[in-house]
Scaffold this motif. Structure first.
Motif, short mmCIF file in Angstrom:
data_model
loop_
_atom_site.label_atom_id
_atom_site.label_comp_id
_atom_site.label_asym_id
_atom_site.label_seq_id
_atom_site.Cartn_x
_atom_site.Cartn_y
_atom_site.Cartn_z
N GLY A 29 0.83 -1.19 0.00
CA GLY A 29 0.00 0.00 0.00
C GLY A 29 0.86 1.24 0.00
O GLY A 29 2.07 1.18 0.25
N VAL A 30 0.25 2.37 -0.28
CA VAL A 30 0.96 3.65 -0.29
C VAL A 30 0.04 4.72 0.29
O VAL A 30 -1.18 4.56 0.33
N THR A 31 0.65 5.80 0.74
CA THR A 31 -0.11 6.99 1.10
C THR A 31 0.35 8.14 0.22
O THR A 31 1.46 8.11 -0.32
N ALA A 90 -4.95 5.23 3.00
CA ALA A 90 -4.00 4.42 2.23
C ALA A 90 -4.65 3.89 0.96
O ALA A 90 -5.86 3.64 0.92
N VAL A 91 -3.84 3.75 -0.06
CA VAL A 91 -4.28 3.13 -1.32
C VAL A 91 -3.60 1.78 -1.42
O VAL A 91 -2.38 1.68 -1.30
N TRP A 92 -4.40 0.73 -1.58
CA TRP A 92 -3.85 -0.63 -1.66
C TRP A 92 -3.33 -0.90 -3.06
O TRP A 92 -3.93 -0.48 -4.05
N ILE A 93 -2.20 -1.60 -3.13
CA ILE A 93 -1.65 -1.95 -4.43
C ILE A 93 -1.27 -3.43 -4.44
O ILE A 93 -1.01 -4.02 -3.39
N ARG A 94 -1.24 -4.00 -5.63
CA ARG A 94 -0.74 -5.37 -5.75
C ARG A 94 0.74 -5.38 -5.35
O ARG A 94 1.50 -4.52 -5.79
N PRO A 95 1.15 -6.33 -4.51
CA PRO A 95 2.53 -6.32 -3.97
C PRO A 95 3.58 -6.73 -5.02
O PRO A 95 4.22 -7.77 -4.91
N MET A 96 3.72 -5.88 -6.02
CA MET A 96 4.68 -6.16 -7.09
C MET A 96 5.82 -5.14 -7.12
O MET A 96 6.59 -5.09 -8.07
N MET A 104 -5.51 -1.66 -6.26
CA MET A 104 -6.49 -2.72 -6.09
C MET A 104 -7.47 -2.31 -5.00
O MET A 104 -7.12 -1.51 -4.11
N PRO A 105 -8.68 -2.81 -5.05
CA PRO A 105 -9.69 -2.36 -4.07
C PRO A 105 -9.53 -2.95 -2.69
O PRO A 105 -9.92 -2.33 -1.70
N ASP A 106 -8.97 -4.14 -2.58
CA ASP A 106 -8.91 -4.83 -1.30
C ASP A 106 -7.51 -4.77 -0.68
O ASP A 106 -6.50 -4.76 -1.39
N CYS A 107 -7.49 -4.77 0.63
CA CYS A 107 -6.23 -4.74 1.36
C CYS A 107 -5.49 -6.07 1.18
O CYS A 107 -6.06 -7.14 1.44
N PRO A 108 -4.24 -6.07 0.74
CA PRO A 108 -3.52 -7.32 0.52
C PRO A 108 -2.92 -7.92 1.79
O PRO A 108 -2.43 -9.05 1.77
N PHE A 109 -2.95 -7.17 2.89
CA PHE A 109 -2.36 -7.66 4.13
C PHE A 109 -3.32 -8.60 4.86
O PHE A 109 -4.55 -8.47 4.76
#
Length: 317
Positions: free
Chosen positions: A204-206, A269-275, A254-259
């Motif tokens: 994720g990022v802010t 926070a904005v969730w992102i694919r962990p790439m 991505m819409p959902d939290c990956p954690f």
């Protein structure tokens, strides 16, 4: 006695050597000055906040000091499994209700590591050399239960290596000729911290000012679940680096939290694919299994699934 701002060391990477330098353990505690006017004792931290209530075992300087009046400088340290624990000492320091103090004294014993003396028997000694002040300190303070004098080591490199092997915070190296600069900060005192590093997945990022300003970091467990280990926003990244991360984050949204569990302080926070992966330097792991003082070294594209707990040195977790 009016509280003063203590002399601070500057951060350094190189360890000075030679007969003029003395190395000491950096205890990772709470900086604290003890003021004793001959009748009463007061404890005040580096931000000039009084903490006498929180540490009643140190609230009578006559128990450990032979002087008629004195100002001592040192660190209050709490231990967890024989190692200094910043988390534990902050549990003591954070008490605001006097009724909670007796139980805390029993549960979290502390030690005052004294390394300097500023005032002795009605006279300021800040203008004398550190070497002379240490001689005065040895005569004025009587070490005992809960109070110790910090020792000098001639070989800073060797002491730093011991600190690294034992997972301690680092060392402070001081010029033995140095006077004590009240409210000052200069290279006559230098702190060298032990830093560890790892590579984490970015989940994720802010944002601030329209671009990414911090990363939410994680590591995978053996079942492939991503666990949050901290936010990081400082480091060596340039403005161009942050612009590139912002562009990449837009593509990875991505819409959902990956954690596995939603991180604290994640509002906005904005969730992102962990790439994306981030190489991070940090001081230590906290009791809550997050990184203390993480600093970003670099960010790159890559499959974050390679960022796992089992790649870490177990002694640092």
């Amino acid at each position: 006695m009016e509280p003063i701002v203590p002399f601070e060391p500057v951060a350094a990477d190189d360890i000075p050597a030679g007969p003029q330098w003395a190395a000491q353990i950096k205890w990772d505690g709470v900086r604290m000055l003890v003021y004793f006017d001959g009748a009463s004792t007061k404890l005040v931290n580096r931000r000039l906040h009084e903490r006498t209530m929180q540490y009643p075992e140190l609230a009578d300087a006559r128990r450990y000091c032979r002087a008629k009046s004195v100002i001592l400088d040192g660190e209050i340290v709490a231990f967890d499994a024989a190692r200094p624990s910043f988390h534990e000492v902050m549990r003591r320091d954070g008490i605001r209700n006097a009724q909670a103090v007796p139980a805390a004294v029993r549960e979290i014993p502390v030690t005052y590591m004294v390394f300097d003396i500023l005032y002795l028997d009605g006279e300021w000694v800040t203008g004398r050399s550190l070497e002379e002040r240490q001689r005065l300190l040895a005569r004025a303070v009587e070490p005992g239960a809960g109070v110790r004098l910090v020792e000098n080591t001639a070989d800073g490199e060797k002491l730093f290596d011991v600190m690294r092997k034992h997972g301690m915070e680092g060392i402070v190296v001081k010029d033995l000729a140095s006077t004590y600069a009240v409210g000052g900060k200069d290279g006559r005192w230098r702190k060298i911290k032990v830093r560890r590093d790892l590579t984490a997945a970015v989940g994720g990022v802010t944002y601030g000012g329209g671009r990414v300003n911090a990363l939410l970091l994680g590591l995978y467990d053996g079942q492939g679940r991503l666990h949050y280990i901290g936010h990081a926003g400082s480091g060596r990244l340039t403005g161009r680096d942050w612009a590139d991360i912002t562009a990449a984050a837009e593509l990875l949204r991505m819409p959902d939290c990956p954690f596995a569990a939603k991180p604290p302080r994640s509002a906005g926070a904005v969730w992102i694919r962990p790439m994306l992966t981030a190489k991070v330097r940090y001081l230590e792991w906290t009791a809550g299994r997050t990184l203390r003082q993480p600093v970003i070294e670099a960010v790159s594209a890559g499959f974050g699934t390679d960022c796992t707990f089992d790649r870490l040195d177990e002694t640092t977790v």
